[in-house]
Motif scaffolding. Structure first.
Motif, mmCIF file in Angstrom:
data_model
loop_
_atom_site.group_PDB
_atom_site.id
_atom_site.type_symbol
_atom_site.label_atom_id
_atom_site.label_comp_id
_atom_site.label_asym_id
_atom_site.label_seq_id
_atom_site.Cartn_x
_atom_site.Cartn_y
_atom_site.Cartn_z
ATOM 1 N N LEU A 112 0.818 -1.381 -0.184
ATOM 2 C CA LEU A 112 0.056 0.234 -0.006
ATOM 3 C C LEU A 112 0.876 1.128 -0.039
ATOM 4 N N ALA A 113 0.369 2.390 -0.611
ATOM 5 C CA ALA A 113 1.068 3.740 -0.687
ATOM 6 C C ALA A 113 2.392 3.481 -1.047
ATOM 7 N N GLY A 114 3.358 3.977 -0.383
ATOM 8 C CA GLY A 114 4.742 3.746 -0.469
ATOM 9 C C GLY A 114 4.901 2.335 -0.816
ATOM 10 N N GLY A 115 4.497 1.468 -0.203
ATOM 11 C CA GLY A 115 4.896 0.057 -0.369
ATOM 12 C C GLY A 115 4.422 -0.431 -1.753
ATOM 13 N N PHE A 116 3.309 0.027 -2.274
ATOM 14 C CA PHE A 116 2.964 -0.220 -3.675
ATOM 15 C C PHE A 116 3.952 0.442 -4.793
ATOM 16 N N GLU A 117 4.142 1.700 -4.168
ATOM 17 C CA GLU A 117 5.024 2.591 -5.192
ATOM 18 C C GLU A 117 6.605 1.830 -5.282
ATOM 19 N N GLU A 137 -3.372 7.304 -0.292
ATOM 20 C CA GLU A 137 -2.640 8.635 0.345
ATOM 21 C C GLU A 137 -3.925 9.696 0.293
ATOM 22 N N VAL A 138 -4.812 9.556 -0.548
ATOM 23 C CA VAL A 138 -5.758 10.661 -0.600
ATOM 24 C C VAL A 138 -6.860 10.594 0.563
ATOM 25 N N LYS A 139 -6.994 9.329 1.195
ATOM 26 C CA LYS A 139 -7.561 9.133 2.291
ATOM 27 C C LYS A 139 -7.041 9.757 3.639
ATOM 28 N N ARG A 140 -5.766 9.978 3.417
ATOM 29 C CA ARG A 140 -4.989 10.583 4.533
ATOM 30 C C ARG A 140 -4.596 11.939 4.337
ATOM 31 N N GLY A 141 -5.041 12.716 3.246
ATOM 32 C CA GLY A 141 -4.873 13.919 3.045
ATOM 33 C C GLY A 141 -3.418 14.156 2.318
ATOM 34 N N LEU A 142 -3.202 13.114 1.680
ATOM 35 C CA LEU A 142 -1.716 13.018 1.017
ATOM 36 C C LEU A 142 -1.864 12.579 -0.625
ATOM 37 N N ALA A 143 -0.763 12.920 -1.260
ATOM 38 C CA ALA A 143 -0.841 12.325 -2.653
ATOM 39 C C ALA A 143 0.271 11.071 -2.743
ATOM 40 N N ALA A 144 0.085 10.356 -3.780
ATOM 41 C CA ALA A 144 1.025 9.195 -3.888
ATOM 42 C C ALA A 144 2.238 9.764 -4.932
ATOM 43 N N ALA A 145 2.950 10.382 -4.363
ATOM 44 C CA ALA A 145 4.021 11.161 -4.857
ATOM 45 C C ALA A 145 5.374 10.334 -5.043
ATOM 46 N N ALA A 146 5.377 9.179 -4.752
ATOM 47 C CA ALA A 146 6.550 8.235 -4.696
ATOM 48 C C ALA A 146 6.397 7.213 -5.893
ATOM 49 N N ALA A 165 -5.738 6.056 -7.692
ATOM 50 C CA ALA A 165 -5.166 7.494 -7.071
ATOM 51 C C ALA A 165 -6.442 8.417 -6.659
ATOM 52 N N LEU A 166 -7.529 8.362 -7.302
ATOM 53 C CA LEU A 166 -8.473 9.056 -6.526
ATOM 54 C C LEU A 166 -9.487 8.569 -5.619
ATOM 55 N N THR A 167 -9.644 7.297 -5.676
ATOM 56 C CA THR A 167 -10.407 6.585 -4.707
ATOM 57 C C THR A 167 -9.623 6.202 -3.457
ATOM 58 N N GLY A 168 -8.477 5.576 -3.822
ATOM 59 C CA GLY A 168 -7.822 5.413 -2.293
ATOM 60 C C GLY A 168 -8.135 3.917 -2.256
ATOM 61 N N ASP A 169 -8.858 3.229 -3.057
ATOM 62 C CA ASP A 169 -9.352 1.968 -2.594
ATOM 63 C C ASP A 169 -8.313 0.779 -2.834
ATOM 64 N N ILE A 170 -8.661 -0.277 -2.227
ATOM 65 C CA ILE A 170 -7.744 -1.509 -2.320
ATOM 66 C C ILE A 170 -8.177 -2.308 -3.225
#
Length: 263
Positions: A112-117, A137-146, A165-170
């Motif tokens: 997930l997040a940086g782990g996915f990146e 990341e969007v669910k935490r107010g962040l962006a998947a910038a990695a 990216a926009l839903t933040g779903d799994i």
């Protein structure tokens, strides 16, 4: 017999093991689902530099301890002002500057997040059928910038990257395979063994040829139709005149395994 060496201590957040020409890197914070810390990023930089400079190691596999790949950034560390990245190299010292040699992600549980990146920064992905992927990341107010915003669209369809990216779903391993960012799906608990088997298959090939092949595939995304074969030639022509190329042909004629020198 395949040589196996391992370096581990109780407090190590990143472990390494060598099996023949394959380096296995294990993210080792299982109680925190291998959430990445600043310390892990610094250790990864050292490990990846050693891997890249080694004449004995041809392929790396990255995995996570405790049936989880990596849940992303350690948020407690983030609140303290820490970032699990190294300038110019990215998240876990991998996402912005991957090795020139091949690297395979072996994914169990969550990436997930940086782990996915981090997984996206690898060249190949072997995932358990129970693996889960996402950039929440969007669910935490962040962006998947990695890499979630710039690398994922290159590994799948634009619409898929946009949705993730926009839903933040799994999403499931089957979703990843269908949409091009997972290469192979195996049974639960089998991802590392399958990734090592794949790595050993690659490591049995000519190291110069493998490295050049990866370089062309990575770099050619930006090449025009007019220039692509000329640019490819600059990279692969030295392979055809190498000692390894002669050895490969000789070994085939003599019906034996080649003895690569990387020259």
């Amino acid at each position: 017999m395949t040589e196996t060496t391992e370096t581990t201590t109780v407090q190590d957040e990143v472990l390494t093991e060598v099996r023949g020409q394959v380096l296995i890197i294990t993210l080792n914070r299982p109680k925190a689902k291998n959430a990445a810390t600043e310390n892990m990023a610094k250790k990864m930089a050292e490990i990846l530099d050693d891997f890249e400079s080694s004449d004995e190691l041809f392929v790396a596999v990255i995995t996570g301890a405790g049936n989880t790949f990596c849940s992303g950034m350690d948020l407690k560390g983030f609140v303290r002002g820490e970032r699990p990245s190294v300038e110019g190299r990215g998240f876990l010292s991998l996402t912005e500057q991957p090795p020139k040699k091949p690297i395979i992600a072996a994914v169990e549980g969550y990436a997930l997040a940086g782990g996915f990146e981090t997984m996206l920064a690898c060249d190949l992905v072997v995932a358990a059928d129970t693996a889960k992927f996402g950039i929440p990341e969007v669910k935490r107010g962040l962006a998947a910038a990695a890499g979630g915003l710039v690398t994922l669209p290159q590994r799948t369809h634009r619409a898929v990257a946009m949705e993730m990216a926009l839903t933040g779903d799994i999403y499931s391993a089957e979703f990843g395979k269908t949409n091009g960012f997972v290469n192979r799906i195996v049974g639960d608990g089998q991802a590392l063994d399958a990734a090592i088997e794949l790595a050993q298959t690659i490591a049995a090939n000519g190291p110069l040829a493998v490295k050049a092949s990866k370089q062309v595939i990575v770099e050619s995304a930006d090449w025009s139709t007019e220039e692509k074969f000329a640019k490819q030639s600059a990279i692969v022509d030295p392979v055809f005149t190498s000692a390894d190329a002669k050895e490969g042909a000789t070994a085939f004629a003599e019906k034996r395994a080649p003895r690569w020198t990387g020259k």
